[in-house]
Enzyme design. Structure first.
Site, PDB file in Angstrom:
ATOM      1  N   GLU A   1     -11.846 -56.599  -3.125  1.00 37.94           N
ATOM      2  CA  GLU A   1     -13.242 -56.618  -2.673  1.00 37.94           C
ATOM      3  C   GLU A   1     -13.336 -56.917  -1.177  1.00 37.94           C
ATOM      4  OE1 GLU A   1     -16.454 -57.834  -5.964  1.00 37.94           O
ATOM      5  OE2 GLU A   1     -16.199 -59.384  -4.433  1.00 37.94           O
TER       6      GLU A   1
ATOM      7  N   HIS B   1      10.119 -56.093 -18.133  1.00 36.84           N
ATOM      8  CA  HIS B   1      10.427 -55.214 -19.273  1.00 36.84           C
ATOM      9  C   HIS B   1       9.341 -54.170 -19.475  1.00 36.84           C
ATOM     10  CE1 HIS B   1      13.751 -57.910 -20.261  1.00 36.84           C
ATOM     11  NE2 HIS B   1      12.932 -58.841 -19.788  1.00 36.84           N
TER      12      HIS B   1
ATOM     13  N   LYS C   1     -24.706 -51.376 -10.111  1.00 33.45           N
ATOM     14  CA  LYS C   1     -25.660 -52.405 -10.562  1.00 33.45           C
ATOM     15  C   LYS C   1     -27.068 -51.797 -10.678  1.00 33.45           C
ATOM     16  CE  LYS C   1     -23.163 -56.363  -8.599  1.00 33.45           C
ATOM     17  NZ  LYS C   1     -23.230 -57.584  -7.735  1.00 33.45           N
TER      18      LYS C   1
HETATM   19  O1  F6P Z   1     -21.944 -65.048  -8.083  1.00 30.18           O
HETATM   20  P1  F6P Z   1     -22.717 -63.825  -8.371  1.00 30.18           P
HETATM   21  O2  F6P Z   1     -23.814 -63.557  -7.387  1.00 30.18           O
HETATM   22  O3  F6P Z   1     -23.233 -63.827  -9.788  1.00 30.18           O
HETATM   23  O4  F6P Z   1     -21.732 -62.559  -8.221  1.00 30.18           O
HETATM   24  C1  F6P Z   1     -20.587 -62.441  -9.016  1.00 30.18           C
HETATM   25  C2  F6P Z   1     -19.628 -61.471  -8.418  1.00 30.18           C
HETATM   26  O5  F6P Z   1     -20.232 -60.166  -8.350  1.00 30.18           O
HETATM   27  C3  F6P Z   1     -19.914 -59.563  -7.081  1.00 30.18           C
HETATM   28  O6  F6P Z   1     -21.043 -59.624  -6.292  1.00 30.18           O
HETATM   29  C4  F6P Z   1     -19.483 -58.121  -7.289  1.00 30.18           C
HETATM   30  O7  F6P Z   1     -20.378 -57.457  -8.055  1.00 30.18           O
HETATM   31  C5  F6P Z   1     -18.796 -60.393  -6.518  1.00 30.18           C
HETATM   32  O8  F6P Z   1     -18.684 -60.290  -5.136  1.00 30.18           O
HETATM   33  C6  F6P Z   1     -19.178 -61.771  -7.004  1.00 30.18           C
HETATM   34  O9  F6P Z   1     -18.110 -62.647  -6.938  1.00 30.18           O
END
Ligand code: F6P
Length: 433
Positions: free
Chosen positions: A273, A294, A405
């Site tokens: 990331e 293995h 998302k």
């Molecule tokens: O802590 P949050 O805002 O719930 O995000 C969880 C995770 O999702 C992300 O934003 C990636 O979708 C990560 O960078 C982060 O660690």
């Protein structure tokens, strides 16, 4: 942590980096270090993560978890950086605690149900963690967990602690029920927050030594300097960058300790990331020593020369002797311990890669304890920040995750998102039995 980059040198492996190239790269490391120190001094977003050993107050965390400190189990509801740091610590030290630490960092209904059904909810605490306070998986799982507690007649408000930002649905929920809560530190991206309230609530409830974790991290912070030849973290960051520039863009993280398996998952998020942007970055792969000798070693030793291996080893561990046997062919085992076998296998595997001219780097920890874990977590974070400077990418953002998302939210009726429409336009070429 100590780092040995000998097997990444061009005299040993191809791709490899010559000593001369490392010395030339060290000028960029010096400039990057200056940038990092300026970022830390000004508490800039992202760089602030490298100040956590001085900023995180174990007392504040311990007093916040006091109401749930006697729990037999703690469920952490969080995902990505809001779960992996804590899981790395509690999984590594699981043998040292009576409290079971469970992480709900997926929304597979069968898996979530199986975890909830086997827990004594009246003796279980809930640790909800979300930096944004809006992550669908975390909020959905929290609603499910809350419902399970209510159905079991257990008052979840007595057993819940929340770590989140100043605003958002999770902050509202926490305020509405007056739940014990902690704030995520400003300027610290999720994947860099293991050494803050985000990563330390579950370890605190499990009774782990937060001070030792932060002392180990502080010692690593003291080792940051303007040269990769003096700083293990920067040596690792710079060498991985140099190997990628020479074609080894896949980084296989192979801890030789079962208790460090989750740390490879944490590392994968940190590396992927942070560095995976602008068509750049290394692909982290998770493996485990000796088990994956293995399964994966054939590829690492004889497959495409597009990867390098990061070994993580520990010098000390609780050992167990292998019983003597009258089977002649096995006599060599009977004279050894499992720890000696593990050590021999590690050294043999490391040497086998070098013999095949395959680059690898060794990260050494003294043992798996709080102090060493703190140093390892901090060291890998600093290595990542350094590598990000060398790549010239924005290490601290992850814009590419937002598309899915929005599409998810749109598909569930949570608003009109063009991304959701694009899902319906999938190109199909189905092959059915
Ligand atoms: O802590 P949050 O805002 O719930 O995000 C969880 C995770 O999702 C992300 O934003 C990636 O979708 C990560 O960078 C982060 O660690």
């Amino acid at each position: 942590m100590n780092v040995d980059i000998g097997n990444a040198l061009a005299s040993v492996s191809a791709p490899g980096v010559s000593r001369g190239s490392l010395e030339a790269l060290d000028e960029q490391v010096a400039a990057a270090h200056e940038r990092i120190e300026t970022g830390r001094a000004n508490r800039e977003h992202g760089y602030e993560a490298l100040n956590l050993p001085d900023r995180t107050d174990p007392e504040t965390i311990r007093s916040a978890v006091e109401p749930i400190a006697d729990a037999d189990a703690i469920i952490t509801v969080g995902i990505g950086g809001s779960a992996l740091g804590a899981a790395t610590i509690t999984d590594a030290l699981a043998g040292e605690s009576e409290t079971e630490a469970i992480y709900l960092d997926n929304v597979d209904p069968e898996w979530v149900s199986s975890r909830l059904e086997r827990l004594p909810l009246e003796r279980t605490a809930i640790n909800v963690v979300s930096r944004s306070g809006t992550t669908a998986e975390t909020l959905a799982n929290f609603l499910v967990v809350r419902d399970a507690f209510e159905s079991a007649g257990v008052d979840w408000t007595d057993r819940t602690i929340v770590t989140t930002g100043d605003s958002g649905p999770l902050r509202d929920l926490s305020d509405r029920h007056d739940l014990p809560s902690l704030k995520v530190p400003d300027g610290v991206p999720g994947r860099f927050s293991a050494l803050s309230s985000v990563g330390l609530v579950a370890p605190a409830v499990c009774g782990h030594d937060l001070e030792a974790l932060l002392e180990g991290a502080a010692a690593e912070a003291d080792s940051l300097s303007g040269s990769l030849f003096e700083c293990p973290a920067y040596a690792y960051g710079a060498t991985t960058y140099a190997l990628d520039a020479r074609g080894a863009g896949i980084n296989a993280m192979v801890p030789y300790s079962e208790s460090l398996e989750t740390s490879a998952e944490w590392f994968a998020q940190l590396w992927a990331e942070s560095l995976g942007k602008d068509d750049l970055g290394q692909t982290p792969v998770r493996a485990l020593g000796v088990t994956d000798q293995h399964s994966q070693l054939q590829l690492y030793r004889a497959g495409p020369r597009d990867k390098f291996v990061t070994f993580v080893t520990t010098r000390q561990r609780r050992d167990r002797s292998i019983p003597e046997t009258d089977v002649e062919d096995l006599a060599y085992l009977g004279d050894a311990t499992l720890g000696e076998l593990l050590e021999a296998e590690f050294e043999a595997t490391e040497a086998s890669l070098a013999a095949a001219g395959r680059p690898n780097v060794r990260i050494e920890l003294e043992s798996v304890d709080e102090y060493e874990l703190g140093g390892f977590l901090y060291g890998m974070e600093a290595a990542c920040v350094l590598a990000g400077e060398l790549y010239g990418v924005n290490t601290f953002e992850q814009p590419a995750v937002e598309w899915a998302k929005k599409a998810t939210r749109g598909l569930l009726g949570g608003g009109a998102f063009e991304e959701a429409e694009a899902v319906a336009e999938k190109t199909e070429l189905r092959i059915e039995r």
